[in-house]
Design a protein around this motif. Structure first.
Motif, short mmCIF file in Angstrom:
data_model
loop_
_atom_site.label_atom_id
_atom_site.label_comp_id
_atom_site.label_asym_id
_atom_site.label_seq_id
_atom_site.Cartn_x
_atom_site.Cartn_y
_atom_site.Cartn_z
N ASN B 86 1.04 -1.25 0.03
CA ASN B 86 0.00 -0.03 0.03
C ASN B 86 0.73 1.34 0.02
O ASN B 86 0.72 2.17 0.71
CB ASN B 86 -0.89 0.03 1.31
N ILE B 87 1.83 1.08 -0.83
CA ILE B 87 2.62 2.45 -1.04
C ILE B 87 1.98 3.56 -1.95
O ILE B 87 1.08 3.08 -2.83
CB ILE B 87 3.82 2.11 -1.55
N ASP B 88 2.16 4.76 -1.60
CA ASP B 88 1.29 5.80 -2.28
C ASP B 88 1.68 5.91 -3.86
O ASP B 88 2.43 6.81 -4.00
CB ASP B 88 1.46 7.02 -1.59
N LEU B 89 1.37 5.11 -4.66
CA LEU B 89 1.54 5.03 -6.17
C LEU B 89 0.39 5.32 -6.86
O LEU B 89 -0.56 4.64 -6.22
CB LEU B 89 2.37 4.05 -6.81
N THR B 90 0.32 5.81 -8.01
CA THR B 90 -1.00 5.72 -8.65
C THR B 90 -0.56 5.04 -10.20
O THR B 90 -0.01 5.25 -10.87
CB THR B 90 -1.36 7.04 -9.06
N LEU B 91 -1.34 3.51 -10.23
CA LEU B 91 -0.77 2.77 -11.24
C LEU B 91 -2.15 2.73 -12.35
O LEU B 91 -3.21 2.49 -11.96
CB LEU B 91 -0.51 1.34 -10.68
N ILE B 92 -1.60 2.93 -13.41
CA ILE B 92 -2.66 3.10 -14.64
C ILE B 92 -2.29 1.90 -15.44
O ILE B 92 -1.55 1.94 -16.01
CB ILE B 92 -2.90 4.46 -15.21
N VAL B 93 -3.41 0.82 -15.53
CA VAL B 93 -3.10 -0.42 -16.37
C VAL B 93 -3.83 -0.12 -17.56
O VAL B 93 -5.12 -0.21 -17.68
CB VAL B 93 -3.28 -1.55 -15.63
N ALA B 94 -3.44 0.00 -18.74
CA ALA B 94 -4.07 0.22 -19.91
C ALA B 94 -4.30 -1.36 -20.37
O ALA B 94 -3.31 -2.02 -20.89
CB ALA B 94 -3.18 0.98 -21.09
N ASN B 95 -5.65 -1.69 -20.40
CA ASN B 95 -5.68 -3.18 -20.47
C ASN B 95 -6.44 -3.40 -21.91
O ASN B 95 -7.65 -3.06 -22.21
CB ASN B 95 -6.78 -3.79 -19.39
N ASN B 96 -5.75 -3.80 -22.66
CA ASN B 96 -6.18 -4.04 -24.07
C ASN B 96 -6.21 -5.53 -24.52
O ASN B 96 -6.30 -6.09 -25.49
CB ASN B 96 -5.23 -3.46 -25.24
N PHE B 97 -6.16 -6.32 -23.48
CA PHE B 97 -6.32 -7.74 -23.51
C PHE B 97 -5.19 -8.59 -24.54
O PHE B 97 -5.44 -9.63 -24.99
CB PHE B 97 -7.66 -7.99 -24.16
N THR B 98 -4.24 -7.91 -24.52
CA THR B 98 -3.10 -8.48 -25.51
C THR B 98 -1.79 -7.80 -25.43
O THR B 98 -1.67 -7.18 -24.79
CB THR B 98 -3.66 -8.24 -26.89
#
Ligand SMILES: Cc1ncc(C[n+]2csc(CCOP(=O)(O)OP(=O)(O)O)c2C)c(N)n1
Lengths: 390, 246
Positions: B86-98
């Motif tokens: 629970n470290i204060d990062l903002t992770l944006i995962v672009a999920n394009n299924f591939t």
């Protein structure tokens, strides 16, 4: 006045790191390096530093690069299998020119090997472990006072040349205790990375034209720039331009090779009149020192050449040092790794290897026996690897 | 990218005080288009680099942009542990299924029975739900959005930036070139439409029958908890250690 203490090699590394200004350590437990982490977990918070135990060695290596970009002096420590896992991100640090120190306390390999026993099987991995051409500086002391100084020097070289520095040790040095002369903090030379002296608009983090080591801006200090493992131009942005790609990699290699005189350290002992020269480093050199004393008492004029900087390889120094010897022995706790580098470098005298991979230190008598055998029979084929009797 | 920049702006984060860290993949290049402190790490290694940087400079904003392969396959171990800390990062995962960049091989989020160059007979592996993973591993803020709604995406990212602790924002994205083409969505607008049609807002799922959620993406803030943040906890340890206490 230096003060004297009895300490283990691993504790020396941890303490010297803090003295050198290290304020960030990330690691993953592995024998025989774990005590370095344990000491730093205790000591780093006391000086406002950060200690992280990561999920694996890949993560630990990544974390020290990230923290170094944030402006800290950083270190990780590991052994054999963990050192292999570091290699991917280690290459990133070479490419992106991020200072950091990687300690590898060597144990027997390959694979899980002999986890609690000493070996020197990673000296080539230390040079060539990551993919692609890359510069690297590798230091390997042989006693614990020297361990202190070389740990400090590892940080200094990393900062000065914007590059990872590998500090090699081995299970023997890591776990043994001996009398260590700890210098006063005031007597230590501490080098810090050179920061840009131009305004941010003019800053080129990877300038190839002016100097081999461009100044390094830390993140969040107003110099916004891009750091990537991709081949990049002088601004840090990726490029596939053939000229720029070549110029960057050439500069990268040159910053270490052209500064070899500053980076190289070695010890010569008794080579002035030596008929027999012995090349050894780290724990093996300790056995060689004893063997040389024994040989001298038997009337054999033997001397030691001990590289403290393993990489870059001290070609010139070795040449001069062994110019009067009739044969050169290479003593290593591996199946014959640095001997190939010695063979590449020295071509005018026979080179004889003494190699041991049993997990036991090399007995000085074994070295004495091999040298005498050679002198009496004189017929060992050139470059023969002498098999230790079992 | 626009959503990230807007969200940063709305949160009042200055360029000099932000770092954007990306991995390898189509989203990986994003860091090099942004004017802040940017770091483009090896494949899957964003979170360790980000963890190191954040711990070195805990009062700065560290934003991570990653792909589904980058963060769920090669970086899967780092993902669960960053969430756990629970470290204060903002992770944006672009999920394009591939695996877009390498030509559409299947990734951990590819639906079963899809076609991929490395699954010419269809994929056998069931897909990961990134948000469920994040919640299970301990991330204290988890949200999902899609490329079909820029405003929503911006808001989810902004909330992630605002939240103190590990924030994971999954963004359902289109890769019509390498995924859609072989899996019934060959054109970008059509694939984006398909994504839009598959969205169900978190706010309305309670009133919908379970069957209506089959094959849908639930978007919105899926969970938000207050849990001790890692860097802040470390700062307390430093205080204790300096005062000679364990
Ligand atoms: C260690 C390593 N393995 C494999 C690759 C090759 N590679 C580059 S991008 C990629 C997949 C990226 O997929 P994803 O993270 O889903 O991002 P996308 O391209 O779909 O946006 C792979 C396997 C690499 N660069 N490094």
């Amino acid at each position: 006045m230096p003060h004297i203490r009895s300490m283990s090699g691993n504790a020396v590394i941890a303490e010297a790191a803090i003295a050198a200004g290290c304020r960030f350590f990330a690691g993953y437990p592995i024998t025989p390096s774990s005590e370095i982490a344990a000491v730093l977990a205790e000591e780093l918070p006391k000086v406002g530093g950060v200690f992280l135990q990561m999920e694996d060695e890949i993560a630990a290596m990544g974390a020290i690069i990230g923290a170094s970009l944030g402006g800290m002096k950083t270190m990780t420590a590991t052994s054999g299998p963990g050192f292999s896992l570091k290699q991917e991100n280690l290459g990133f640090a070479c490419m992106a020119e991020v200072p950091c120190v990687v300690v590898n306390v060597m144990r027997g390999g390959p694979s899980t090997g002999l986890p609690t026993l000493p070996a020197q099987g990673d000296v080539m991995q230390a040079r060539w472990g990551t993919h692609g051409d890359h510069p690297i500086i590798v230091l390997y002391p042989a006693d614990l006072t020297e361990m202190y100084h070389q740990t400090v020097r590892a940080f200094n070289l990393a900062e000065q040349y914007r590059t990872p520095v590998i500090l090699l040790s081995d299970e023997l040095l890591g776990h043994m205790s001996e009398r260590v002369e700890i210098p006063d903090a005031a007597d230590l030379t501490i080098v810090n990375r050179r920061k840009p002296d131009v305004p941010p608009e003019q800053y080129l983090p990877y300038d190839v034209r002016r100097e081999l080591v461009p100044p390094m801006a830390n993140f969040f200090e107003g110099y916004r720039y891009h750091v990537t493992g991709l081949t990049h131009d002088e601004t840090g942005f990726p490029t596939e331009d053939p000229d720029l790609a070549e110029a960057q990699l050439r500069r990268l290699m040159l910053k270490v090779s052209a500064n070899a005189d500053d980076i190289l350290e070695w010890e010569e002992d008794g080579l002035a009149d030596a008929e027999i020269a012995i090349f050894a480093y780290g724990a093996a050199a300790r056995s060689v020192r004893e063997a040389i004393a024994e040989l001298r008492s038997l009337g054999v004029r033997a001397g030691l050449f001990r590289p403290i900087t393993l990489w870059p390889f001290p070609d010139k120094a070795l040449h001069l040092a062994v110019s009067r010897a009739g044969a050169l022995f290479v003593v290593e706790m591996n199946m014959g790794q640095m001997i190939r580098e010695v063979e590449r470098s020295i071509r005018h005298i026979p080179i004889i290897g003494v190699h041991k991979v049993s997990g036991q230190p090399i007995d000085p008598d074994e070295i004495v026996f091999t040298v005498r055998d050679y002198l009496e029979n004189g017929t060992l084929p050139r470059n023969a690897v002498y098999q230790m009797s079992v | 990218m626009k959503a990230i920049v807007r969200a940063m702006h709305e949160q009042g984060i200055a360029k000099d005080d932000a770092a954007v860290i990306s991995g390898i993949g189509c989203s990986g290049r994003m860091s090099s288009y942004l004017d802040c402190n940017t770091l483009h790490t090896p494949h899957g290694r964003t979170l360790p680099f980000a963890t190191g940087l954040k711990m070195a400079r805990p009062n700065k904003s560290v934003i991570v942009v990653s792909g589904d392969g980058d963060s769920m396959a090669i970086g899967g171990n780092h993902f669960i542990h960053a969430c756990r800390r629970n470290i204060d990062l903002t992770l944006i995962v672009a999920n394009n299924f591939t695996y877009g960049l390498t030509g559409g091989q299947f990734s951990p989020t590819t639906p079963a029975q899809s076609w991929a160059p490395t699954a010419p007979f269809g994929t056998l592996e069931p897909q990961f739900d990134i948000c469920e993973m994040a919640q299970a591993a301990g991330a204290s803020f988890v949200a999902r959005s899609t490329v079909a709604n820029l405003k929503h995406m911006t808001e989810m990212i902004r909330l992630g930036l605002e939240h103190k602790g590990m924030s994971v924002v999954e963004v359902i994205s289109n890769c019509h070139v390498n995924y859609g083409r072989k899996n019934m969505h060959p054109e970008a607008p059509e694939m984006v439409n398909w994504i839009r049609e598959c969205c169900v807002d978190k706010e309305v799922i309670e009133v919908l029958p379970v069957e209506a959620l089959e094959g849908k993406f639930v978007v919105g803030v899926l969970s938000q908890k207050q849990r001790p943040e890692y860097a802040a906890q470390w700062a307390e340890i430093v205080e204790r250690a300096k005062n000679g206490r364990h």
